[in-house]
Design an enzyme around this catalytic site. Structure first.
Site, PDB file in Angstrom:
ATOM      1  N   ARG A  21       0.803  -1.097   0.071  1.00 55.42           N
ATOM      2  CA  ARG A  21      -0.067   0.008   0.041  1.00 55.42           C
ATOM      3  C   ARG A  21       0.916   1.231  -0.006  1.00 55.42           C
ATOM      4  O   ARG A  21       0.507   2.340  -0.776  1.00 55.42           O
ATOM      5  CB  ARG A  21      -0.768  -0.193   1.356  1.00 55.42           C
TER       6      ARG A  21
ATOM      7  N   ASN B 254     -11.953  16.464   0.126  1.00 54.82           N
ATOM      8  CA  ASN B 254     -12.954  15.404  -0.192  1.00 54.82           C
ATOM      9  C   ASN B 254     -14.306  15.686  -0.084  1.00 54.82           C
ATOM     10  O   ASN B 254     -14.664  16.474   0.993  1.00 54.82           O
ATOM     11  CB  ASN B 254     -12.735  14.112   0.770  1.00 54.82           C
TER      12      ASN B 254
ATOM     13  N   HIS C 239     -17.851  14.294   0.756  1.00 58.37           N
ATOM     14  CA  HIS C 239     -18.622  13.113   1.331  1.00 58.37           C
ATOM     15  C   HIS C 239     -20.213  13.485   1.163  1.00 58.37           C
ATOM     16  O   HIS C 239     -20.697  14.455   1.551  1.00 58.37           O
ATOM     17  CB  HIS C 239     -18.329  12.718   2.544  1.00 58.37           C
TER      18      HIS C 239
ATOM     19  N   ASP D 125      -7.635  14.298   6.290  1.00 59.78           N
ATOM     20  CA  ASP D 125      -6.672  13.815   7.118  1.00 59.78           C
ATOM     21  C   ASP D 125      -6.473  12.462   7.106  1.00 59.78           C
ATOM     22  O   ASP D 125      -7.003  11.990   6.446  1.00 59.78           O
ATOM     23  CB  ASP D 125      -6.743  14.620   8.855  1.00 59.78           C
TER      24      ASP D 125
ATOM     25  N   GLY E 250      -7.809  10.038   9.070  1.00 58.98           N
ATOM     26  CA  GLY E 250      -8.950   9.172   9.541  1.00 58.98           C
ATOM     27  C   GLY E 250     -10.035   9.260   8.217  1.00 58.98           C
ATOM     28  O   GLY E 250      -9.748   9.608   7.213  1.00 58.98           O
TER      29      GLY E 250
ATOM     30  N   ASP F 228     -13.118  10.265   6.707  1.00 57.73           N
ATOM     31  CA  ASP F 228     -14.114  11.385   6.949  1.00 57.73           C
ATOM     32  C   ASP F 228     -14.065  12.272   8.211  1.00 57.73           C
ATOM     33  O   ASP F 228     -14.953  12.895   8.669  1.00 57.73           O
ATOM     34  CB  ASP F 228     -15.470  10.724   6.649  1.00 57.73           C
TER      35      ASP F 228
HETATM   36  C1  GRF Z   1     -20.276  11.431  -4.131  1.00 57.41           C
HETATM   37  O1  GRF Z   1     -21.629  11.422  -3.596  1.00 57.41           O
HETATM   38  C2  GRF Z   1     -19.431  11.335  -3.020  1.00 57.41           C
HETATM   39  O2  GRF Z   1     -19.865  12.015  -1.962  1.00 57.41           O
HETATM   40  C3  GRF Z   1     -19.488   9.910  -2.960  1.00 57.41           C
HETATM   41  O3  GRF Z   1     -19.372   9.243  -4.018  1.00 57.41           O
HETATM   42  C4  GRF Z   1     -20.267   9.997  -4.842  1.00 57.41           C
HETATM   43  C5  GRF Z   1     -19.515  10.292  -6.147  1.00 57.41           C
HETATM   44  O4  GRF Z   1     -20.079  10.640  -7.170  1.00 57.41           O
HETATM   45  N1  GRF Z   1     -18.421   9.515  -1.929  1.00 57.41           N
HETATM   46  P1  GRF Z   1     -19.621  11.110  -8.623  1.00 57.41           P
HETATM   47  O5  GRF Z   1     -18.589   9.923  -8.999  1.00 57.41           O
HETATM   48  O6  GRF Z   1     -18.857  12.274  -8.515  1.00 57.41           O
HETATM   49  O7  GRF Z   1     -20.874  11.166  -9.409  1.00 57.41           O
END
Ligand code: GRF
Length: 213
Positions: A78, A120, A122, A154, A156, A158
């Site tokens: 990894r 990121n 989420h 970071d 972790g 999310d």
């Molecule tokens: C998003 O909703 C993100 O929050 C989640 O995966 C989705 C990705 O969507 N982790 P896309 O590939 O940008 O359409």
């Protein structure tokens, strides 16, 4: 941690974005569309994926943006994957790296190379429902508001400092699919707005608090 503002307007070069994807890349597309306006202040200089054949890579090709793939399984460890990803991303000299549906946690080398510059998006209102199934867990918990969170990564899952959040209602007849789509629509708009503000106005991270401008 304090991150020096990035200036991407008034004659300065556009901020350079590298976007990481694993799937459909609709958030990537929203950024590509926003970057078509010179006033936005950024351009996507590369798209990276952790697997072959993503629709995100197709979107990159259509936009004339170079794409690369680093699959974990192609590396002995990894750490070796993390090192290769870091090297490739760094070769594009990014001002900001956006994980947009990228289903991998980056390692210490990557995080150390781009401190405060790896964000990121989420699909939950963090700190609630981190991980892979934000909308499903929100439905199961019976919450009335769901949403999306943009945060600075970071080490972790999310857990990083929050840049922006937006909420959408959970309707009585929602399924995971309908809620996911409602969140994604709001999420894309938030991503475009927040990344634009970050690159044009800069940002600061003090303890857990992110301030734009
Ligand atoms: C998003 O909703 C993100 O929050 C989640 O995966 C989705 C990705 O969507 N982790 P896309 O590939 O940008 O359409």
């Amino acid at each position: 941690m304090t991150t020096a503002p990035i200036h991407g307007s008034a004659g300065a070069a556009d901020a350079r974005l590298v976007v990481l994807v694993s799937g459909s890349g609709s958030n990537l597309q929203a950024l590509l569309d926003a970057c078509a306006d010179p006033a936005y202040g950024a351009r996507v200089v590369a798209v990276g994926a952790d697997r072959n054949g993503t629709f995100g890579a197709e979107r990159a090709a259509k936009a004339g943006v170079p794409a690369f793939v680093h699959r974990v399984k192609d590396y002995p460890t990894r750490d070796a994957w993390d090192e290769a990803l870091t090297r490739t991303v760094a070769s594009y000299a990014p001002d900001l790296i956006v994980s947009a549906g990228f289903l991998k946690l980056c390692g210490p080398r990557f995080l150390g190379a781009f401190p405060g510059r790896y964000i990121n998006t989420h699909n939950s209102l963090l700190p609630a429902f981190p991980g892979m199934n934000g909308p499903g867990e929100a439905l199961a918990a019976g919450v009335k508001l769901a949403g999306a969170t943009l945060f600075i990564c970071d080490s972790g899952v999310d857990t990083g400092p929050i840049v922006a959040q937006c909420a959408v209602p959970v309707e009585d007849d929602d399924t995971v699919e309908t809620l996911t789509e409602r969140i994604k629509e709001a999420e894309r708009a938030q991503l475009v707005t927040a990344v634009g503000r970050m690159v044009r106005d800069g940002w600061k991270v003090e303890d857990r608090r992110v301030r734009l401008g």
